[in-house]
Design an enzyme around this catalytic site. Sequence first.
Site, PDB file in Angstrom:
ATOM      1  N   CYS A 115       0.829  -1.207   0.000  1.00 50.89           N
ATOM      2  CA  CYS A 115       0.000   0.000   0.000  1.00 50.89           C
ATOM      3  C   CYS A 115       0.864   1.258   0.000  1.00 50.89           C
ATOM      4  O   CYS A 115       1.428   1.606  -1.025  1.00 50.89           O
ATOM      5  CB  CYS A 115      -1.002  -0.023   1.158  1.00 50.89           C
ATOM      6  SG  CYS A 115      -2.392   1.111   0.899  1.00 50.89           S
ATOM      7  N   HIS A 239      -3.638  -5.098   0.580  1.00 48.01           N
ATOM      8  CA  HIS A 239      -3.095  -5.471   1.885  1.00 48.01           C
ATOM      9  C   HIS A 239      -3.054  -6.992   2.045  1.00 48.01           C
ATOM     10  O   HIS A 239      -3.971  -7.579   2.621  1.00 48.01           O
ATOM     11  CB  HIS A 239      -3.940  -4.854   3.007  1.00 48.01           C
ATOM     12  CG  HIS A 239      -3.732  -3.387   3.185  1.00 48.01           C
ATOM     13  ND1 HIS A 239      -2.830  -2.870   4.079  1.00 48.01           N
ATOM     14  CD2 HIS A 239      -4.282  -2.318   2.534  1.00 48.01           C
ATOM     15  CE1 HIS A 239      -2.842  -1.553   4.006  1.00 48.01           C
ATOM     16  NE2 HIS A 239      -3.715  -1.193   3.068  1.00 48.01           N
ATOM     17  N   GLU A 241      -1.232  -8.604   4.052  1.00 50.82           N
ATOM     18  CA  GLU A 241      -0.980  -8.958   5.451  1.00 50.82           C
ATOM     19  C   GLU A 241      -2.270  -9.171   6.236  1.00 50.82           C
ATOM     20  O   GLU A 241      -2.268  -9.796   7.302  1.00 50.82           O
ATOM     21  CB  GLU A 241      -0.123  -7.875   6.116  1.00 50.82           C
ATOM     22  CG  GLU A 241      -0.856  -6.668   6.650  1.00 50.82           C
ATOM     23  CD  GLU A 241      -1.404  -5.724   5.571  1.00 50.82           C
ATOM     24  OE1 GLU A 241      -2.186  -4.803   5.917  1.00 50.82           O
ATOM     25  OE2 GLU A 241      -1.066  -5.895   4.378  1.00 50.82           O
TER      26      GLU A 241
END
Length: 288
Positions: A115, A239, A241
């Site tokens: 990001c 994202h 993660e």
Amino acid sequence: MSANQIHPPVVLVPACQRILGRHPFHVAGKKYIDAVRMAGCVPLVVPAAQADELPALLDLASGILLTGSPSNVHPSHFGEDVLDESLPLDPERDAWTLPMIRLALQRGMPLLGICRGFQEVNVALGGSLHQAVHAEPGLMDHRGDDSKPVDEEYGLAHPVKLIHGGLLDKALQGMAEPVLQGGEFMVNSLHGQGVKRLADGARIEALAPDGVVEAFSWHPMPDDTESVRGGFNLCLQWHPEWQAASNPVSQRIFKAFGSACAAYQSARLSPSGAASDHVERVQHPERR
């Protein structure tokens, strides 16, 4: 661990600058730390660094994970004025992550940008950003909705199309439906800025349905004249993660990153100091 055993690779995680109460703090999101550990690496959160500290920090590590953040890269780094002064900036982070990115790529150190980190790499190498993707004709609104519960805000929002033969395509090779269908998979979307001009040497890895770049990697330039090592680097606008342990695409991405960090560490610690087979000689990455 015995003296002759190699510890897991250390990955630098740059902190953001925040005011909590009345005092400034350096902070990093737990989800990024968890993802580094999932990759089999040891996270090391780094506060704001001085330019002369960067070589010492890079000497400690075998990889870098550039996190997302509510803040934007300051547009002065790509020759523009601030479009919306209500949006947060973090010039202190910009001041050291942008030169660190160039130094890391020069060394061939594995790098994963997420990001804001994705945007930092593009800007560090001379690219530019749309400050408001949603205001551009023909482009979607890629922002999240923070009025929703976080699980909904980070929910799958749109597909991305892989570019055949790229680094990300290879990392996801062999994934079965319904996760990967016809070279596409679903991602979340929580960004207001996006790539406007891709930096020289950057190669698109995946695109959103409206053509916005969702992933890229950096590669050698044809007029390579300097001895600089280029290794694994991958920048993602979404994202991965978020709930990575239950997302098959994220698992592949962090496994590839962790393997690259381990290979870099092994080469760095070997008696010859030779680069691994997948490290290539590339042009010095400069901001153009």
